[in-house]
Design a protein around this motif. Structure first.
Motif, short mmCIF file in Angstrom:
data_model
loop_
_atom_site.label_atom_id
_atom_site.label_comp_id
_atom_site.label_asym_id
_atom_site.label_seq_id
_atom_site.Cartn_x
_atom_site.Cartn_y
_atom_site.Cartn_z
N ASN A 1 -3.30 3.81 -2.65
CA ASN A 1 -3.33 2.91 -3.80
C ASN A 1 -2.69 1.57 -3.44
O ASN A 1 -1.68 1.51 -2.72
CB ASN A 1 -2.57 3.52 -4.99
N CYS B 1 -11.44 5.71 -5.53
CA CYS B 1 -10.92 6.70 -6.48
C CYS B 1 -11.33 6.37 -7.90
O CYS B 1 -11.40 7.25 -8.77
CB CYS B 1 -9.40 6.77 -6.42
N CYS C 1 0.27 5.34 0.27
CA CYS C 1 -0.68 6.43 0.52
C CYS C 1 0.04 7.76 0.33
O CYS C 1 1.17 7.94 0.79
CB CYS C 1 -1.24 6.35 1.93
N CYS D 1 -7.96 1.74 -5.21
CA CYS D 1 -7.63 3.03 -4.59
C CYS D 1 -8.83 3.50 -3.78
O CYS D 1 -9.98 3.37 -4.22
CB CYS D 1 -7.28 4.05 -5.67
N GLN E 1 -5.03 9.69 -0.58
CA GLN E 1 -5.46 8.61 -1.45
C GLN E 1 -4.49 7.44 -1.26
O GLN E 1 -3.27 7.64 -1.31
CB GLN E 1 -5.48 9.02 -2.93
N THR F 1 0.85 -1.21 0.00
CA THR F 1 0.00 0.00 0.00
C THR F 1 0.87 1.24 0.00
O THR F 1 1.83 1.33 0.77
CB THR F 1 -0.91 0.03 1.25
#
Length: 1087
Positions: free
Chosen positions: A118, A136, A106, A146, A116, A104
């Motif tokens: 991802n 997202c 961020c 996301c 956000q 992950t």
């Protein structure tokens, strides 16, 4: 990172510590400018950072580590480094590092405090995170890559994902109504205003719906806008089929919403037929009731009446009776569900009614061997067919023909029917067919040619238009044969747009006007030559302007509108517009309807500054944000120097100024004095300027360059839609010279300049009038003084008494009337338009006393006629006085009172422009003066003719030349004296009404403004008896050439009654005694 052997938590913790220290050291050495922090959890605490993979003695452990870096490039470099370092790397004998994966990443959004997060390859967010925090991107297979948050867990590998049926997503369509004026820019998704408004609504709804359970955060998406204030259609995503919006909608703030602004919407099917709906058919719509509750039907957001529509039980069905094109639109049935209105809708389209044209239903042809062609045309996309005795002869779309053979040996009658093809369900409607009966004749008809049928005088026939046009052409049988008298052909593309305009909605205006603009440019030559097509286009523009009154028009829309105006008002269309203005009432209003449409749509432009320039049109839109700013707009068009100045414009003010250099080709020239463009001698001699302001403006200055320098007499005018002609009320010319005209107005609308080839020098006439009235006032005062001095001496018999009574009352009435005239002129010069309160009393007394002047002149003429014709009759002085004062004052008073009583209510008593006088344009109150005055003038003229005839007859017996000369002198003197006394000079007023000759106008002004002077000279000073009496009273030298003429007046008096005395003495009659033989001594009175 995992171990294949059983290890202790102590060794595992130590391994993690060594790994993190190593990573931190590498990162710090390699990226010295980057800050970085690491954290992990103790193994013996149940934290989410360390998860046990298997519950067997030999356990694999996954250690989750959070790293914080200020540069994303650090993460990318560490990925490469750790993959190389960790592969099969043994830290202790019983601990082996197997692999490392970044799951992950961020990051904080630029310029924001939101994150956000991802997922890296083969890692995903579970569906509940996607729903809770908002995705997202899209949610597929119950997962997303996301989310819009920084949660307390990390992405999961795909192998650990479980089915999440609860994450099934449903798209819900909704609408919200915002209390703002709809702007046409909201119909274009590429427009900045559309994007801004969409983002504002989406952001507001996403924030408000965060508390809504099962709502997919960030899923609000605007799909379009509709009018009525602003209705925004949008969609949201939810994992529930029926979320509760009650509290969520309360949380939506930041938008000016109307009460009960939110609705659930869904496109549905009310009408399940696959075939089209045709005119006059009845259509029944069924509302699907997925929820219970009352049902309300609407079309295009408007309520329905129960005359055109009928409703079934509980309003579950709606029937459109005898549908037509205007019934097309968006039909909605509204129910109440889940605290929100639930709107189901469907767009219903009613087809255009077909118009089948075959010409006359009965056509007569010569009985001879020939083939005649019958033509049938239909509008729209319909197909038609010719049918004879049940057999189809020909078929097609547009126009089709059939050949009919006539044989001389068998001239029979046949009946053809042209009908819609493949539409048997419409055969019951009259519009579906049209028949032609073909007859033959051996008679001789005045109208006969190879193409048309035989025609009788004044018979008309209807023929189809050429290809590419719809409508018909009317031919009339005249002496020259069949002559085209009416062309109703409209370019087909324009006709189709006209049909669409009948059901046009606000949202479609931009694309519709763009298409109309393109079509008018494409077919410009055909359009400018076709009055019917121009009339159709103006009708379309009126529809567009009318439905635009509650919205805001942006620049692209008004630009397309002006393109259309540009195309239909070019120089090539001038003759076509002239024909329209000279046509019937429907046609003559086309040009003013165009101007009305321009004014209407230009009043609703966007509140931003912009300008548009076309070859003959210039638009300036200005929003004044400064206090007391001067707005000065100059024309940049070819051959135009027009300038508009608006001083001291208040804040805030939206001003639209449009300059047209070709509208003079279009607009009629009728004005206050002539309401018929056919006979009007005025010419629009400048640009036409439309001024629209959202505030009250009291002073606007216009400077026009005149187009034809040979014209004179400029009139500052605006188009008055109430009066349907040019009007100058509130406008005044300030200067005229150097081929420019400057004037000021106290209001806003459409302005121009009217000029005439027949100019009267108003200033010269004004000088003559004022000088003449001033001299008349002095003369009348002197006249009354003299009468007072000599009254007893000159009124010794009844006839002389009545003559001087008439002169005194003429003088008094004319004196008061002239004083009122001067007062009224002063008011009119000070106030434009003249004030009703100030002018009305002056006009009343002026009307009354001028009429009194004429009626006392009538009494004078009547007295002369009485004494001329009724020689032996004698009426008492009392009776004559009663009649004289009744006629002289009561009749004028009655006329004046009736006039003011019948016109004062609607405030049409006085003129609304130029002068303080009786109204003409609206109430025709001026006729209450003109008719009595001219009637009296006509009567007095007849009296003069009778007197002259009497004089000529009395002089016929004289044979000597001296006597003939004496008669001619007396006749000339009689005409000179009686013309002003009888008011015959007012007869020149008729000439000024029909002629622009300057000499005639000057003559009228001289004769009538000096009327008081003429009364003094011809009524008083030329009377020898008055002169003698005045000389005696004042002890002056006798003004008469014969001082001893004394008591026998004989012919010494040159007044009207002196002429009578001359006439009667030729027959030995004396005025004082009706007997035929009278001594000289008995005639001692004044005559």
């Amino acid at each position: 990172m995992a171990s294949k052997r059983q290890i202790s938590k102590q060794n595992l913790g130590l391994t993690v510590a060594i790994l993190l220290t190593h990573v931190l050291e590498v990162a710090t050495n390699d990226f010295q400018e980057t800050s970085m922090g690491l954290q992990f959890s103790y193994i013996d605490e149940p934290r989410h950072h360390i998860r046990q993979r298997r519950a067997d003695p030999y356990t694999d452990y996954v250690v989750e580590i959070e790293m914080h870096a200020s540069d994303i490039s650090v993460i990318n470099e560490l990925k490469i480094y750790l993959n190389e370092f960790i592969q099969n790397h043994t830290v202790f004998n019983n601990v082996t590092l197997l692999e490392s994966n970044f799951t992950t990443v961020c990051s904080m959004l630029p310029g924001n405090t939101d994150y956000q997060c991802n997922c890296e390859n083969e890692y995903f967010w579970p569906c509940d995170n996607c729903i809770k925090y908002g995705s997202c991107g899209s949610i597929t297979n119950n997962e997303c890559r996301c989310i819009n948050a920084f949660p307390n867990n990390f992405c999961q590998p795909i192998s650990e994902m479980t089915d999440a049926t609860a994450c099934h997503k449903r798209v819900i369509t909704m609408s919200v109504e915002i209390k703002e004026i709809f702007d046409t820019s909201l119909t274009n998704p590429a427009d900045d205003n559309y994007k801004t408004k969409s983002q504002q609504i989406e952001s507001t709804i996403n924030k408000g719906y965060k508390s809504l359970s099962n709502y997919v955060n960030g899923s609000a998406k605007v799909t379009g806008f509709r009018s009525g204030s602003i209705i925004a259609d949008y969609t949201i995503n939810s994992i529930s089929d029926s979320p509760d919006f009650t509290s969520a909608n309360i949380n939506v703030s930041g938008l000016p919403l109307i009460q009960n602004a939110f609705s659930l919407t869904e496109e549905t099917i009310f009408f399940n037929r696959t075939d089209k709906i045709y005119p006059k058919q009845s259509v029944t719509l069924y509302c699907p009731q997925s929820v219970m509750g009352p049902i309300v039907w609407k079309v295009n957001e408007k309520d329905l009446d129960r005359i055109k529509y009928s409703f079934g039980p509980d309003n579950s069905t709606l029937t459109v009776k005898a549908a037509d094109v205007s019934d097309s639109g968006r039909y909605s049935c509204i129910l109440q569900t889940n605290s929100l209105p639930y709107i189901q809708w469907q767009n219903i389209v009613i087809e255009q009614e077909p118009s089948i044209i075959v010409g006359n239903n009965e056509q007569v042809y010569p009985c001879e061997d020939k083939i005649v062609e019958l033509t049938c045309c239909v509008n729209g996309d319909y197909s038609i067919e010719w049918v004879l005795n049940g057999t189809v002869q020909s078929s097609g779309s547009g126009c089709i023909a059939v050949n009919h053979m006539i044989q001389k040996i068998n001239c029979k009658e046949d009946n053809y029917t042209c009908q819609l093809q493949n539409l048997p369900q419409l055969l019951d409607y009259s519009y579906s067919r049209s028949s032609v009966t073909v007859k033959t004749s051996t008679e001789d008809f005045p109208c006969k040619n190879e193409t048309f049928e035989l025609g009788t005088p004044n018979q008309t026939t209807e023929k189809p238009c050429d290809a590419g046009k719809e409508g018909s052409i009317i031919y009339t049988c005249l002496q020259e044969g069949w002559i085209k008298t009416q062309d109703n052909c409209v370019v087909k593309a324009i006709k189709e747009l006209e049909s669409r305009a009948q059901v046009l909605v606000v949202e479609d205006i931009p694309k519709f006007l763009e298409e109309l603009s393109n079509e008018t440019y494409k077919y410009k030559k055909d359009i400018t030559d076709s009055a019917a097509t121009i009339q159709t286009i103006v009708g379309i523009l009126i529809i567009v302007a009318n439905i635009s009154q509650n919205i805001t028009i942006n620049k692209p829309v008004i630009e397309n509108f002006l393109n259309i105006v540009e195309n239909i008002t070019s120089d090539e269309s001038k003759n076509t517009w002239t024909g329209l203005n000279n046509g019937d009432m429907t046609k003559r209003n086309v040009s003013t309807n165009l101007l009305q449409a321009i004014e209407t749509i230009s009043s609703h432009l966007s509140d931003v500054d912009f300008s548009i320039t076309k070859p003959s049109i210039q638009l300036n839109r200005t929003i004044n944000d400064d206090n007391s700013k001067n707005i000065d707009v100059k024309s940049h068009l070819e051959n135009s120097t027009t300038e508009i100045l608006i001083p001291n414009v208040p804040k805030p003010t939206a001003i639209t100024i449009i300059i047209f250099t070709k509208l003079d080709n279009v607009l009629p020239t009728r004005n206050t004095s002539n309401n018929d463009s056919k006979t009007s001698e005025n010419i629009i001699n400048g640009d036409v300027v439309v001024v629209r302001v959202n505030q009250t403006i009291h002073n606007i200055s216009f400077t026009f360059n005149i187009k034809n320098a040979s014209l004179e007499n400029p009139q500052s005018v605006f188009w008055n839609f109430s009066l349907d002609h040019w009007d100058s009320t509130g406008c005044k010319v300030k200067s005229f010279g150097n081929e420019t005209v400057t004037y000021e107005c106290d209001h806003t609308t459409s302005f121009s300049i009217l000029m005439s080839p027949y100019a009267i020098n108003n200033r010269a006439l004004a000088y003559i009038t004022y000088i003449g009235v001033a001299i008349s006032l002095a003369s009348l005062i002197l006249c009354l003084i003299i009468e007072a001095i000599v009254w007893k001496s000159v009124t010794r018999n009844d006839t002389a008494y009545m003559r001087h009574v008439s002169i005194v009352n003429v003088a008094v009435s004319l004196l008061i009337a002239n004083i009122c005239f001067i007062i009224g002129a002063a008011i009119a010069d000070k106030e434009q338009p003249p004030s009703v309160d100030h002018c009305s009393p002056v006009v009343f007394f002026m009307h009354f006393f001028y009429l009194a002047v004429f009626f006392w002149m009538f009494i004078t003429a009547l007295l002369l006629l009485y004494r001329t014709v009724m020689v032996f009759s004698q009426m008492s002085r009392t009776n004559m006085m009663v009649i004289a004062f009744t006629v002289g004052y009561c009749a004028p008073l009655l006329i004046a009172v009736i006039t003011v009583a019948s016109t004062a209510g609607p405030k049409n008593y006085i003129s609304k422009e130029d002068a303080c006088w009786l109204n003409w344009d609206e109430s025709k109150a001026l006729l209450a003066f003109v008719i009595p005055a001219l009637t009296i003038v006509a009567f007095n003229l007849m009296v003069l003719i009778v007197v002259l005839c009497k004089m000529v007859r009395r002089g016929v017996g004289a044979l000597t030349n001296s006597n003939e000369k004496h008669i001619l002198v007396v006749i000339a003197r009689c005409v000179a004296i009686l013309t002003p006394i009888f008011g015959l000079t007012w007869g020149f007023g008729i000439g000024t009404m029909v002629s622009h000759n300057l000499g005639l106008h000057v003559m009228f002004a001289l004769l009538n403004s000096f009327q008081g002077f003429f009364v003094l000279v011809f009524g008083i000073l030329l009377d020898s008896k008055v002169r003698e009496s005045l000389a005696g009273k004042l002890s002056l030298k006798n003004l008469s050439s014969s001082p001893t003429r004394g008591t026998n007046a004989g012919t010494s008096s040159t007044g009207g009654l002196g002429i009578l005395r001359w006439l009667r003495r030729r027959n030995v009659y004396n005025l004082s005694d009706p007997s035929p033989a009278t001594s000289a001594n008995s005639s001692s009175g004044s005559h």
